[in-house]
Structure formats: C-alpha cells, structure tokens
Write an enzyme that holds these catalytic residues in place. Structure first.
Site, PDB file in Angstrom:
ATOM      1  N   ASP A  68       0.843  -1.199   0.000  1.00 19.09           N
ATOM      2  CA  ASP A  68       0.000   0.000   0.000  1.00 19.09           C
ATOM      3  C   ASP A  68       0.877   1.247   0.000  1.00 19.09           C
ATOM      4  O   ASP A  68       2.052   1.211   0.381  1.00 19.09           O
ATOM      5  CB  ASP A  68      -0.950   0.009   1.196  1.00 19.09           C
ATOM      6  CG  ASP A  68      -0.220   0.055   2.533  1.00 19.09           C
ATOM      7  OD1 ASP A  68       0.741  -0.728   2.717  1.00 19.09           O
ATOM      8  OD2 ASP A  68      -0.599   0.861   3.400  1.00 19.09           O
TER       9      ASP A  68
ATOM     10  N   GLU B 220       0.259  -0.933   5.953  1.00 19.49           N
ATOM     11  CA  GLU B 220       1.345  -0.387   6.761  1.00 19.49           C
ATOM     12  C   GLU B 220       1.242   1.119   6.903  1.00 19.49           C
ATOM     13  O   GLU B 220       1.512   1.682   7.971  1.00 19.49           O
ATOM     14  CB  GLU B 220       2.701  -0.768   6.143  1.00 19.49           C
ATOM     15  CG  GLU B 220       3.906  -0.492   7.041  1.00 19.49           C
ATOM     16  CD  GLU B 220       4.457   0.916   6.949  1.00 19.49           C
ATOM     17  OE1 GLU B 220       5.239   1.309   7.840  1.00 19.49           O
ATOM     18  OE2 GLU B 220       4.110   1.654   5.991  1.00 19.49           O
TER      19      GLU B 220
END
Length: 354
Positions: free
Chosen positions: A67, A123
C-alpha cells in the site's frame, strides 16, 4: 527489474481504497509467482489484502508492504518515469522497489527452504489489520529483513522510534460568550492547559507533539467541548511506558471541566540492540561482495519492523530502494543501486539460512 518496478508502481494502491489494494495484491502475487514459481496465500482481514509465501520450516522473514500514501489518480500528476537513471512514481521509493528486490533476491537462491515472505496492505495506516499476522509470521525466527526504503545515502535502518497516538477530549459547559461567559466552563481554555502539559512530556529523543485541534461551535458560545490529537515518538520501551502513564494521568485545571484520554502505543521501538548482529552480518556480506562499507541510521519513522523487533526477533530494516522523497513530490529511486541491494539481500538470506 525496472519493468517489474514499473508494473507495481503503475498499479496504484492507496491504503484507504481497499479495491485498489486488492488489485495491487494480484499484481504483486503475479510477480512473486513468476519469479519464485509459487502461488501466495491471499489473506483478507477487514477488507485489506495481504500476501504470504512460505517455504519449508520458517527461519527468515522477508517483510514489506504494497500500500502507499498516494490517492488514486496521482499517476496523472506524478507519472512513472525513468530519466538519467532515476525512477519516479507514486510509491516507487516507499516501498515498491523494495518488493521488487525481495523477489529478485530470492529468485537467485538455489533453495527457498526456510523463507517466509509477508507483504501487507495497510502499513501506511498503522498496520491495524496486519499486526497480528506480522507477529504470527515472525515469532521465533532467526531474522526479519525489512525492505523499506533506505535512510539518507543508502544507510540501513538499525533503529526506529516507537509510536503512540492519543486523543485528549475536554468537556466543559456552554454559555453565551457575551451575556454570561462566567456561567460556562471554557473547554478551549482547558485544552490550552492540556496542550502545554502534553508538549512538556517530550525529553531528549522522545517527542510528544500536539497535532490536530478542534473545539467549539459558534463564535459567540463558550466551547463545551474541545480535543487535541497527540503524536508520540520514543526510542525505548521504557520511554513509551513513561509517556503513556503521564498522558493517562493528565488532570483538569479548570473547576468543573473533565478529560477523557483515548489511544495508546501503536508500534514498539526498534531498538538498536535488535539490529546489531544483523548489521554486522550485512557489513561482512557487503565486503565479500566488494560493495562499499555500509552505513546505519536511527530514524523517527516507524515500520512493520518495529513489530518484529518488539517480539524479540532480530530485525534489520532499510534494505529496500536507495533514493529519497518518501511521501513527497520528489519521491525517487536510484536505479543503479537496485542490483547491488538485491545482491546484499540475497547474501544476507543465504548467510542466515546456512
């Protein structure tokens, strides 16, 4: 490697867009399947897609995330490019180059027995759904290698501050600001006292920073409520515990006002002792490869490596791309550094497994 990096970067994967993260997971999975000859396990938790490959009895964890902080559509203003040996695009440095380096490093090994690869999808927003998965995958292993972007000048990250996040909510009593302000209890004034108290908790390498503020309803009303967000960064678990106690012990100053504190520690610190042996190993591997002497850095930003270190697993971070500009318009990776860093990563895995 550059073609693989382009493929990952041009599949946008903004953390808040779960459909985009799912699409990105398929692209990452296809890359791993092509280079490693194995299908990943797709793990979806609360809509967030993570990937894991496991080979034999786990001894080493390769850890990264797919991400990014960049909203969908960023490619229109920050397009993928490679000019004069510098690759640019959303997430190229943080940390899609690190993912490419994982797969290419492992593809060069004769045997993957003992390796686990975990690529998470949240994250950048605190690893809320993936923390348990990270700790489960890492527990009891000999090493965790995190291919987050390097520090300045290509330094490996041997220390990361732990993070805590709080919200301090103040309750007062509303009154007309012009007619009878004395009948109110000003939550804004109380909040000002609390902001000063919170800011005073920082010490040395520990930072305690009031950030997002809000309060009140109209210009002519004594505010009945106000709040502040607090960002905490600490170098040690002891400091994290000290600040946590102090924030929870905050007391109101104005008679009749009331406080509520929510939040707490998010990531434990990656203390340098948890990286020392692996950094020494990396220095030996680099020397054997004829690479320049490695440098190290402790940084304020946290990563999923904080979680692996927090459960006692030796952890070395910053093994990903060399470049700069994480989360910034000038995000970039130096292409010529990708091959040497891939070789370093491969050598580290071989050394631990042998």
């Amino acid at each position: 490697m550059i073609g693989d990096l382009e493929e990952l970067v041009t599949c946008e994967s903004y953390s808040a867009d779960l459909e985009a993260v799912a699409r990105s997971a398929k692209v990452v999975g296809a890359l791993g399947r092509r280079l490693l000859g194995a299908e990943p396990e797709y793990i979806v938790i609360d809509g967030v897609t993570h990937l894991r490959w496991s080979f034999g009895t786990p001894r080493v964890l390769m850890l990264g995330h797919h991400d990014t902080v960049w909203p969908i559509g960023t490619l229109r203003t920050h397009p993928w490019s490679v000019v004069d040996g510098v690759a640019k695009g959303p997430g190229v440095f943080d940390m899609k180059s690190g993912l490419v380096q994982i797969f290419h490093a492992l593809a060069g090994l004769p045997d993957l027995d003992g390796v686990t690869i975990l690529v998470t999808g949240d994250e950048e927003v605190g690893s809320i759904t993936s923390r348990g998965l990270i700790e489960e995958s890492a527990r009891g292993l000999a090493a965790a290698f995190v291919t987050e972007a390097s520090a300045d000048g290509g330094a490996l990250k041997t220390g990361r501050k732990g993070t805590s996040n709080y919200e301090v909510q103040v309750y007062g009593r509303a009154a007309h600001a012009g007619l009878e302000p004395e009948r109110g209890i000003n939550a804004g004034v109380e909040l000002a006292h609390q902001i000063l108290a919170v800011a005073a908790l920082g010490s040395g390498a520990t930072t305690v920073v009031p950030t997002v503020l809000s309060g009140g309803t109209t210009l002519n009303t004594v505010p009945a409520q106000a709040r502040v967000g607090v960002d905490v960064r600490v170098p040690t678990l002891a400091e994290q515990a000290r600040v946590d106690r102090a924030v929870r012990e905050l007391a109101p100053v104005l008679d009749g006002s009331r406080l509520e504190v929510s939040g707490g520690p998010n990531r434990p610190p990656l203390e340098t002792a948890m990286s020392a042996s692996l950094f020494a190993l990396a220095q030996r591997v680099a020397a054997a490869l004829g690479q320049p002497e490695l440098t190290e850095a402790s940084v304020g930003g946290a990563s999923d490596g904080n979680f692996t270190a927090g459960i006692g697993v030796p952890t070395l971070d910053g093994l990903g791309g060399v470049g700069g500009g994480a989360h910034a318009d000038h995000e970039h990776v130096i292409v010529a550094e990708m091959e040497p860093r891939t070789a370093l990563l491969r050598g580290l895995v071989q050394a631990v497994l042998s």
